[in-house]
Design a protein around this motif. Structure first.
Motif, PDB file in Angstrom:
ATOM      1  N   THR A 119       0.832  -1.200   0.000  1.00 59.77           N
ATOM      2  CA  THR A 119       0.000   0.000   0.000  1.00 59.77           C
ATOM      3  C   THR A 119       0.867   1.250   0.000  1.00 59.77           C
ATOM      4  OG1 THR A 119      -1.820  -1.118   1.135  1.00 59.77           O
ATOM      5  CG2 THR A 119      -1.753   1.278   1.301  1.00 59.77           C
ATOM      6  N   GLU A 120       1.923   1.233   0.798  1.00 61.39           N
ATOM      7  CA  GLU A 120       2.838   2.376   0.851  1.00 61.39           C
ATOM      8  C   GLU A 120       3.532   2.592  -0.493  1.00 61.39           C
ATOM      9  OE1 GLU A 120       6.886   3.497   3.319  1.00 61.39           O
ATOM     10  OE2 GLU A 120       5.258   2.481   4.388  1.00 61.39           O
ATOM     11  N   ALA A 121       3.946   1.504  -1.124  1.00 57.42           N
ATOM     12  CA  ALA A 121       4.616   1.612  -2.415  1.00 57.42           C
ATOM     13  C   ALA A 121       3.673   2.139  -3.493  1.00 57.42           C
ATOM     14  CB  ALA A 121       5.183   0.254  -2.824  1.00 57.42           C
ATOM     15  N   VAL A 122       2.445   1.638  -3.527  1.00 60.80           N
ATOM     16  CA  VAL A 122       1.469   2.110  -4.513  1.00 60.80           C
ATOM     17  C   VAL A 122       1.208   3.597  -4.323  1.00 60.80           C
ATOM     18  CG1 VAL A 122      -0.934   1.941  -5.251  1.00 60.80           C
ATOM     19  CG2 VAL A 122       0.407  -0.126  -4.893  1.00 60.80           C
ATOM     20  N   HIS A 123       1.060   3.999  -3.077  1.00 56.66           N
ATOM     21  CA  HIS A 123       0.908   5.429  -2.773  1.00 56.66           C
ATOM     22  C   HIS A 123       2.053   6.222  -3.400  1.00 56.66           C
ATOM     23  CE1 HIS A 123      -0.175   8.616   0.416  1.00 56.66           C
ATOM     24  NE2 HIS A 123       0.814   9.130  -0.287  1.00 56.66           N
ATOM     25  N   GLY A 124       3.288   5.773  -3.170  1.00 57.19           N
ATOM     26  CA  GLY A 124       4.444   6.486  -3.701  1.00 57.19           C
ATOM     27  C   GLY A 124       4.523   6.466  -5.205  1.00 57.19           C
ATOM     28  N   ILE A 125       4.197   5.324  -5.813  1.00 61.79           N
ATOM     29  CA  ILE A 125       4.264   5.211  -7.268  1.00 61.79           C
ATOM     30  C   ILE A 125       3.279   6.158  -7.932  1.00 61.79           C
ATOM     31  CG2 ILE A 125       3.757   3.670  -9.205  1.00 61.79           C
ATOM     32  CD1 ILE A 125       4.928   1.386  -7.460  1.00 61.79           C
ATOM     33  N   VAL A 126       2.070   6.243  -7.389  1.00 59.98           N
ATOM     34  CA  VAL A 126       1.071   7.116  -8.013  1.00 59.98           C
ATOM     35  C   VAL A 126       1.449   8.585  -7.828  1.00 59.98           C
ATOM     36  CG1 VAL A 126      -1.360   7.754  -8.065  1.00 59.98           C
ATOM     37  CG2 VAL A 126      -0.708   5.367  -7.797  1.00 59.98           C
ATOM     38  N   TRP A 128       4.526   9.673  -7.666  1.00 62.35           N
ATOM     39  CA  TRP A 128       5.643   9.827  -8.610  1.00 62.35           C
ATOM     40  C   TRP A 128       5.117   9.963 -10.042  1.00 62.35           C
ATOM     41  CZ3 TRP A 128       7.713   5.630 -11.833  1.00 62.35           C
ATOM     42  CH2 TRP A 128       8.947   5.917 -12.426  1.00 62.35           C
ATOM     43  N   ALA A 129       4.171   9.114 -10.413  1.00 62.70           N
ATOM     44  CA  ALA A 129       3.612   9.151 -11.762  1.00 62.70           C
ATOM     45  C   ALA A 129       2.859  10.446 -12.019  1.00 62.70           C
ATOM     46  CB  ALA A 129       2.697   7.949 -11.988  1.00 62.70           C
ATOM     47  N   SER A 130       2.148  10.932 -11.013  1.00 54.62           N
ATOM     48  CA  SER A 130       1.394  12.174 -11.172  1.00 54.62           C
ATOM     49  C   SER A 130       2.318  13.380 -11.266  1.00 54.62           C
ATOM     50  CB  SER A 130       0.445  12.345  -9.989  1.00 54.62           C
ATOM     51  OG  SER A 130      -0.160  13.622 -10.017  1.00 54.62           O
ATOM     52  N   ASP A 131       3.323  13.407 -10.394  1.00 49.89           N
ATOM     53  CA  ASP A 131       4.191  14.584 -10.308  1.00 49.89           C
ATOM     54  C   ASP A 131       5.190  14.679 -11.459  1.00 49.89           C
ATOM     55  OD1 ASP A 131       2.922  15.200  -7.949  1.00 49.89           O
ATOM     56  OD2 ASP A 131       4.517  14.412  -6.659  1.00 49.89           O
ATOM     57  N   HIS A 132       5.643  13.515 -11.966  1.00 46.02           N
ATOM     58  CA  HIS A 132       6.767  13.535 -12.901  1.00 46.02           C
ATOM     59  C   HIS A 132       6.475  12.919 -14.279  1.00 46.02           C
ATOM     60  CE1 HIS A 132       9.318  14.899  -9.643  1.00 46.02           C
ATOM     61  NE2 HIS A 132       8.897  13.890  -8.907  1.00 46.02           N
ATOM     62  N   LEU A 133       5.467  12.051 -14.359  1.00 48.27           N
ATOM     63  CA  LEU A 133       5.206  11.354 -15.618  1.00 48.27           C
ATOM     64  C   LEU A 133       3.951  11.855 -16.317  1.00 48.27           C
ATOM     65  CD1 LEU A 133       5.949   7.672 -14.497  1.00 48.27           C
ATOM     66  CD2 LEU A 133       7.553   9.473 -15.137  1.00 48.27           C
ATOM     67  N   HIS A 134       3.286  12.845 -15.739  1.00 47.34           N
ATOM     68  CA  HIS A 134       2.056  13.400 -16.306  1.00 47.34           C
ATOM     69  C   HIS A 134       0.993  12.319 -16.483  1.00 47.34           C
ATOM     70  CE1 HIS A 134       4.487  16.940 -16.956  1.00 47.34           C
ATOM     71  NE2 HIS A 134       5.326  16.251 -17.710  1.00 47.34           N
ATOM     72  N   ALA A 135       0.889  11.441 -15.498  1.00 47.00           N
ATOM     73  CA  ALA A 135      -0.071  10.338 -15.566  1.00 47.00           C
ATOM     74  C   ALA A 135      -1.495  10.854 -15.499  1.00 47.00           C
ATOM     75  CB  ALA A 135       0.185   9.362 -14.424  1.00 47.00           C
ATOM     76  N   ARG A 136      -2.336  10.289 -16.348  1.00 45.28           N
ATOM     77  CA  ARG A 136      -3.766  10.599 -16.345  1.00 45.28           C
ATOM     78  C   ARG A 136      -4.611   9.361 -16.091  1.00 45.28           C
ATOM     79  NH1 ARG A 136      -5.198  15.393 -15.349  1.00 45.28           N
ATOM     80  NH2 ARG A 136      -7.180  15.034 -16.393  1.00 45.28           N
ATOM     81  N   ARG A 137      -4.105   8.210 -16.423  1.00 45.05           N
ATOM     82  CA  ARG A 137      -4.864   6.974 -16.238  1.00 45.05           C
ATOM     83  C   ARG A 137      -3.944   5.933 -15.614  1.00 45.05           C
ATOM     84  NH1 ARG A 137      -7.622   6.494 -22.289  1.00 45.05           N
ATOM     85  NH2 ARG A 137      -8.614   8.534 -22.280  1.00 45.05           N
ATOM     86  N   ILE A 138      -4.382   5.375 -14.516  1.00 46.89           N
ATOM     87  CA  ILE A 138      -3.626   4.314 -13.858  1.00 46.89           C
ATOM     88  C   ILE A 138      -4.614   3.228 -13.475  1.00 46.89           C
ATOM     89  CG2 ILE A 138      -2.246   3.671 -11.849  1.00 46.89           C
ATOM     90  CD1 ILE A 138      -1.028   6.356 -11.817  1.00 46.89           C
ATOM     91  N   LYS A 139      -4.212   1.980 -13.654  1.00 50.08           N
ATOM     92  CA  LYS A 139      -5.112   0.906 -13.235  1.00 50.08           C
ATOM     93  C   LYS A 139      -4.343  -0.204 -12.550  1.00 50.08           C
ATOM     94  CE  LYS A 139      -5.333  -1.881 -17.509  1.00 50.08           C
ATOM     95  NZ  LYS A 139      -6.262  -2.482 -18.499  1.00 50.08           N
ATOM     96  N   ILE A 140      -5.075  -0.941 -11.742  1.00 48.89           N
ATOM     97  CA  ILE A 140      -4.583  -2.154 -11.104  1.00 48.89           C
ATOM     98  C   ILE A 140      -5.489  -3.287 -11.553  1.00 48.89           C
ATOM     99  CG2 ILE A 140      -4.266  -3.387  -8.924  1.00 48.89           C
ATOM    100  CD1 ILE A 140      -3.740  -0.735  -7.582  1.00 48.89           C
ATOM    101  N   CYS A 141      -4.900  -4.386 -12.023  1.00 50.97           N
ATOM    102  CA  CYS A 141      -5.653  -5.584 -12.372  1.00 50.97           C
ATOM    103  C   CYS A 141      -5.274  -6.686 -11.395  1.00 50.97           C
ATOM    104  CB  CYS A 141      -5.349  -6.037 -13.787  1.00 50.97           C
ATOM    105  SG  CYS A 141      -5.755  -4.824 -15.050  1.00 50.97           S
ATOM    106  N   CYS A 142      -6.261  -7.480 -11.011  1.00 52.57           N
ATOM    107  CA  CYS A 142      -6.005  -8.509 -10.012  1.00 52.57           C
ATOM    108  C   CYS A 142      -6.870  -9.724 -10.274  1.00 52.57           C
ATOM    109  CB  CYS A 142      -6.316  -7.962  -8.618  1.00 52.57           C
ATOM    110  SG  CYS A 142      -6.180  -9.179  -7.297  1.00 52.57           S
ATOM    111  N   ASP A 143      -6.256 -10.900 -10.252  1.00 56.68           N
ATOM    112  CA  ASP A 143      -7.025 -12.142 -10.256  1.00 56.68           C
ATOM    113  C   ASP A 143      -7.868 -12.163  -8.982  1.00 56.68           C
ATOM    114  OD1 ASP A 143      -7.778 -14.915  -9.807  1.00 56.68           O
ATOM    115  OD2 ASP A 143      -6.340 -15.436 -11.372  1.00 56.68           O
ATOM    116  N   ALA A 144      -9.161 -12.426  -9.120  1.00 63.47           N
ATOM    117  CA  ALA A 144     -10.063 -12.363  -7.969  1.00 63.47           C
ATOM    118  C   ALA A 144      -9.717 -13.383  -6.896  1.00 63.47           C
ATOM    119  CB  ALA A 144     -11.510 -12.552  -8.422  1.00 63.47           C
TER     120      ALA A 144
END
Length: 214
Positions: A119-126, A128-144
Motif C-alpha cells: 500500500t505504501e509503495a502504490v501510494h508512492g508510485i502514483v 511519482w507518476a502524477s508529479d513527474h510522468l504526467h499520468a492521467r490513467r492508472i489501473k490495477i488488475c487482479c485475479d479475484a
C-alpha cells in the motif's frame, strides 16, 4: 516529445521505502527474494514456476534497466530505507505516453508481506507518476483469487464508497475472474490510498481487455 527524451527522477522514497529503477548488479538480491518466495509467487505468475539462476535474474535486471532508460517499461525495485534490504519489485507497464496511461504491478517477498509495504509503495508510485510522468490513467488488475495482493482497502468483498461503480469491473477470462480498479481523484480514492494526489489531476480508467497477470 519522444519518450526517450523525457527526464524524470529514477528513484523516490516513502516513509519506509526507497524505490528506484533496476541497476546492473541487482540480479543476486532479486534472485534471493524469488527463491524465498517462489511457493507464493508461482501461483500467480508463470515466470516464477521455474527458479531462475542468478545469471538469469541479472540479465532480467539489466534488460529492465535498459527498458527504463528507453521509457518502454518502468520497473521499480523496493528497499527498506532502514536496512537497504530488497523487499520486492513494482512498476508501471503497458505505457501509453500519448494519453498518460499506466498499469501498476508489484510483488513482495514473503518475509516482508503483511506489513503494509505494498500500500505504501502504490501510494508512492502514483505520487511519482502524477508529479513527474504526467499520468492521467492508472489501473490495477487482479485475479479475484488473489485479493491479498491489493492495497488493503480494496481487499474486501465490497468496494470502498469512494470508488465509483463505473471505475471497477469484474472480467471473466478463460474461467478466471479478474478485478480491475481505476485510481481516481483524491476526493474519490481516499479509502484506497490515503492522502493520494493532494490537489493532483483526475485519474480515469481505460476500459480495455485484461491482457494477463500482473
Amino acid at each position: 516529445m519522444k519518450p526517450i527524451l523525457l527526464d524524470f527522477p529514477h528513484e523516490f522514497t516513502t516513509e519506509r521505502l526507497r524505490v528506484r529503477c533496476p541497476l546492473p548488479g541487482d540480479g543476486a538480491m532479486v534472485n534471493e527474494a524469488i527463491r524465498e518466495s517462489q511457493d507464493e509467487l508461482k501461483v500467480w505468475e508463470a515466470y516464477f514456476v521455474n527458479l531462475p539462476s542468478v545469471e538469469e535474474s541479472e540479465e532480467r535486471a539489466r534488460r529492465a534497466h535498459a527498458k527504463f532508460l528507453l521509457r518502454e517499461d518502468l520497473r521499480l525495485y523496493m528497499f527498506r530505507k532502514s536496512s537497504g534490504r530488497f523487499v520486492g519489485s513494482a512498476g508501471l507497464h503497458r505505457i501509453n505516453w500519448d494519453v498518460g496511461r499506466f498499469e501498476i504491478s508489484y510483488w513482495i517477498r514473503t518475509s516482508e508481506s503483511g506489513q503494509g509495504l505494498v500500500t505504501e509503495a502504490v501510494h508512492g508510485i502514483v505520487h511519482w507518476a502524477s508529479d513527474h510522468l504526467h499520468a492521467r490513467r492508472i489501473k490495477i488488475c487482479c485475479d479475484a483469487r488473489n485479493l491479498r495482493m491489493l492495497p488493503e482497502p480494496l481487499r474486501g468483498p465490497d468496494l470502498p464508497p469512494q470508488v465509483p461503480p463505473n471505475q471497477y469491473w469484474v472480467q471473466q477470462d478463460g474461467g478466471l475472474e479478474s478485478r480491475h480498479f481505476g485510481l481516481l481523484h483524491v476526493s474519490q480514492i481516499r479509502g484506497v490510498v490515503v492522502g493520494l494526489l493532494h490537489g493532483g489531476p483526475t485519474f480515469t480508467i481505460e476500459h480495455a481487455p485484461y491482457a494477463g497477470p500482473l
